[in-house]
Design a protein around this motif. Structure first.
Motif: not given
Lengths: 460, 269
Positions: A259-266, A271-272, A276-277
């Motif tokens: 859960l933490l990893a998923g929320v963090n990565v998303l 942000r990226e 990027a834009k």
């Protein structure tokens, strides 16, 4: 916690309420386990959906539209410089024979670059029919352009005139060529670049709504799964008087980590994508447009010297394009150049928000020098010194333009680096998540089975 | 617990809806749009006696509305109304010889341009001595209220023409024919329209000295709408409609249509 009904499964109660309760225990374990597994599945489905959506965004912005901007901007610059080189060659006359050869060689190189950029643009246009048709139309027009340019160069060589405007019949053929280039081919190349911007904007708008929603869904599904796991453990603890089930405890930990990893990565990807834009792509696009327009106004200088009949038109387009790059209110070119020389601050136009920082200042200084060189060129032309004007065009004007163009290119490369870094970082975060997910899913499945199966077996 | 799933979905849907509602409504989301067109320029945008509109701008407006799949109605606008009708919401699009400039871009958004035109010169058929803008030196030209065409001759090109102020182009036309003027100078499509309507053989010089980009005025911020209009314009040039319409409205007036310029878009952001 008061464990009222706690009763080891082996010890059968006297009668009455105990019997139905005992029959329902394996059933309830199955139901709670089922719900737990379903909520875990929901969590991973949401994670998968979220990361697919984020990856799609990164691919569109980073791998399709970004390179498309670079390719189509290269196409524009190649085409625009072809026409500028032809104009230069026609201006040089017999006095500058070696330079004339060099200009024609440069024209050939630009043509080959433009052809490569066209192929690349066609490849990157994918299944977008309007883009493909545009590339096709540029390709067709380019053939006609080359024929007309070749004809003008041949007539010009035969005329053997002094440096300055060539004979009228050369100008007339060149007019057809440059009209085709400036009015038909270049706008199409420019619009292809803009179309990439459209694709990026709509993708970004979609993702910046979609990814947070999915991320929220991941949180909800994750909390739901955690709740179910705890519920399952509390139920088993009550029924079987075991305080800890190590397997289910481990499953809980894995779920928390996923859960933490998923929320963090998303969150990170969001942000990226933004970086990027907003810090990368938008500036890359704006600077590509500014370079395109600048290159075209640089060509207008040669055309101004070349075609006396249209000198007013080309002087106007030079001013008009200058103002679209850096806007300072001015009714004519003299006023504009005087204002540029005084030092432009807080201006509108394409470069209005792009020239911060020391590299930006250097670009602005280079632009100021370029406009100054242009003013001198026009003064020479106005006083009838055609040969000196041509020599200024090939000397100071070209040097100052090249310095300005390099300064813009350097800025663009900085933003391109930001853009690439953000895309790579977003993708690698997703890659890591995807590598971990199968283990998390497999591990959780085994752990839940390991936690529940022995309890169910006690009923056999 | 199973009841949570629909609850989550409902919540998600609500969230999505809320995010989509930020900012003013884009024309992309409307079923019907209102388009401002000129009512006073023959061949460009003119209101006929039966109340309908016709002209190049009107045909382009129809084409764009159809490509966007919208129902549309026209409202008449004069030069001085163009910004106002956009700012007060009376029109969603304005196609009314609306020239794109940096000043105007501060207040309205421009899709397109949908046509590249030039400032040009209209003279009497027996006038051989005016061939380009420099020949206007010392000659009489008309200054129509609200137009900056003469300023471009005097200030930008620094040609000392003699300016005669009049109310509108009809007055210019009368004065030109009465020999109180030597030439009319403004946007070439306006001149072509005047020449066709007049029908006495007034000649367009084809000096093409100032490039003008005629765009579609829109509400500032409607980026999605602007991009959709740009795509419609791209199609209009690709499928040959642009060339057909230019020949239909201006071919007879002697406007140089040997190269149909493809518009280079301003960009929507």
């Amino acid at each position: 916690m008061t464990i009222v009904q706690a009763r080891p499964p082996g010890q059968v109660g006297p009668a009455g309420p105990g019997a139905p309760a005992r029959r329902s225990v394996p059933g309830r374990i199955r139901v709670i386990s089922g719900i737990t597994v379903a909520s875990l599945a929901l969590l991973f489905a949401a994670l998968a959906a979220g990361s697919l959506s984020a990856r799609d965004g990164l691919t569109v912005i980073g791998r399709d539209a970004g390179p498309q901007v670079v390719a189509t901007a290269g196409l524009y610059l190649g085409l625009s410089d072809m026409d500028a080189q032809v104009a230069d060659a026609l201006l040089m006359g017999k006095e500058y024979a070696p330079q004339r050869q060099a200009a024609i060689a440069q024209y050939e190189r630009r043509r080959s670059e433009a052809n490569q950029a066209l192929l690349k643009a066609f490849e990157l246009s994918g299944d977008n029919p309007a883009e493909r048709q545009t590339v096709q139309s540029v390709l067709d027009g380019l053939g006609r352009y080359e024929r007309l340019a070749g004809q003008a160069l041949l007539l010009d060589a035969q005329a053997g005139h002094a440096a300055g405007p060539p004979p009228q019949k050369v100008v007339e053929v060149y007019r057809q060529a440059t009209d085709l280039m400036r009015l038909v081919l270049l706008p199409q190349a420019y619009n292809l670049t803009l179309e990439s911007g459209t694709i990026v904007r709509s993708t970004y708008d979609e993702k910046s709504v979609m990814v947070p929603i999915v991320r929220f869904a991941v949180i909800v599904a994750g909390l739901l799964a955690l709740g179910c796991l705890i519920w399952l453990q509390v139920f088993l603890a009550r029924r079987f008087r075991r305080v800890f089930g190590p397997a289910l405890l481990a499953a809980t930990v894995v779920t928390v980590v996923a859960l933490l990893a998923g929320v963090n990565v998303l969150g990170r990807d969001l942000r990226e994508l933004r970086t990027a834009k907003a810090d990368g792509f938008d500036s890359v696009l704006t600077l590509a447009r500014a370079r395109a327009i600048s290159n075209s106004l640089h060509g207008d200088q040669s055309r101004f010297l070349l075609d006396k009949g249209r000198a007013d038109t080309y002087e106007h387009t030079f001013l008009d394009k200058s103002q679209s790059v850096i806007y300072l209110e001015a009714g004519n070119l003299d006023t504009y150049q005087a204002k540029v020389a005084q030092g432009a601050k807080n201006f509108l136009g394409l470069l209005g928000t792009e020239l911060g920082g020391s590299d930006g200042e250097r670009a602005l200084e280079a632009y100021t020098r370029f406009q100054d060189a242009d003013a001198k060129l026009r003064a020479l032309a106005a006083s009838g010194q055609a040969s000196q004007a041509v020599s200024a065009r090939l000397g100071t004007v070209r040097e100052s333009f090249d310095a300005y163009d390099q300064a813009l290119l350097k800025l663009a490369e900085q933003h391109e680096a930001v853009f690439r870094r953000a895309t790579d970082a977003g993708e690698s975060a997703l890659d890591n998540l995807w590598r971990l997910l199968p283990f998390a899913i497999g591990g959780l499945g085994l752990l839940v089975i390991a936690g529940v199966w022995p309890r169910l077996k006690e009923y056999r | 617990m199973k009841r949570l799933l629909p609850a989550v979905l409902v919540l998600t849907a609500l969230l999505a809806g809320a995010c989509g509602m930020g900012g003013a409504e884009s024309i992309v989301d409307k079923d019907a749009i209102v388009i401002g067109v000129r009512s006073d320029l023959p061949s460009v945008g003119v209101r006929k006696s039966n109340g309908t509109f016709e002209g190049f701008d009107v045909d382009v407006a129809r084409y764009i509305a159809q490509k966007l799949g919208k129902d549309y109605t026209f409202v008449p606008v004069l030069a001085s109304d163009r910004e106002k009708v956009l700012l007060n919401g009376k029109a969603d699009l304005v196609l009314a010889t609306y020239t794109i400039s940096q000043d105007r871009k501060a207040k309205v958004l421009f899709a397109g341009p949908y046509h590249i035109s030039y400032q040009d010169i209209l003279v009497r058929p027996d006038e051989p001595s005016i061939r380009n803008v420099r020949d206007l030196k010392g000659r009489k030209i008309c200054q129509v209220k609200g137009s900056n065409a003469t300023q471009r001759v005097l200030e930008e090109r620094k040609v000392a023409a003699e300016v005669v102020p009049v109310d509108d182009y009809a007055a210019c036309l009368t004065a030109l024919k009465d020999r109180r003027l030597d030439a009319i100078t403004t946007n070439d499509v306006i001149l072509a329209g005047l020449a066709v309507e007049d029908g006495s053989g007034l000649r367009l010089v084809n000096a093409q000295f100032n490039e003008q980009r005629t765009g579609v005025g829109m509400h500032k911020g409607d980026v999605a709408g602007c991009e959709a209009v740009n795509r419609a314009i791209t199609t209009m040039y690709q499928d040959g409609t642009a060339s057909k319409l230019l020949h239909k409205w201006f071919g007879k007036a002697g406007l140089n249509l040997s190269t149909i310029a493809v518009p280079q878009f301003e960009g929507c952001s």
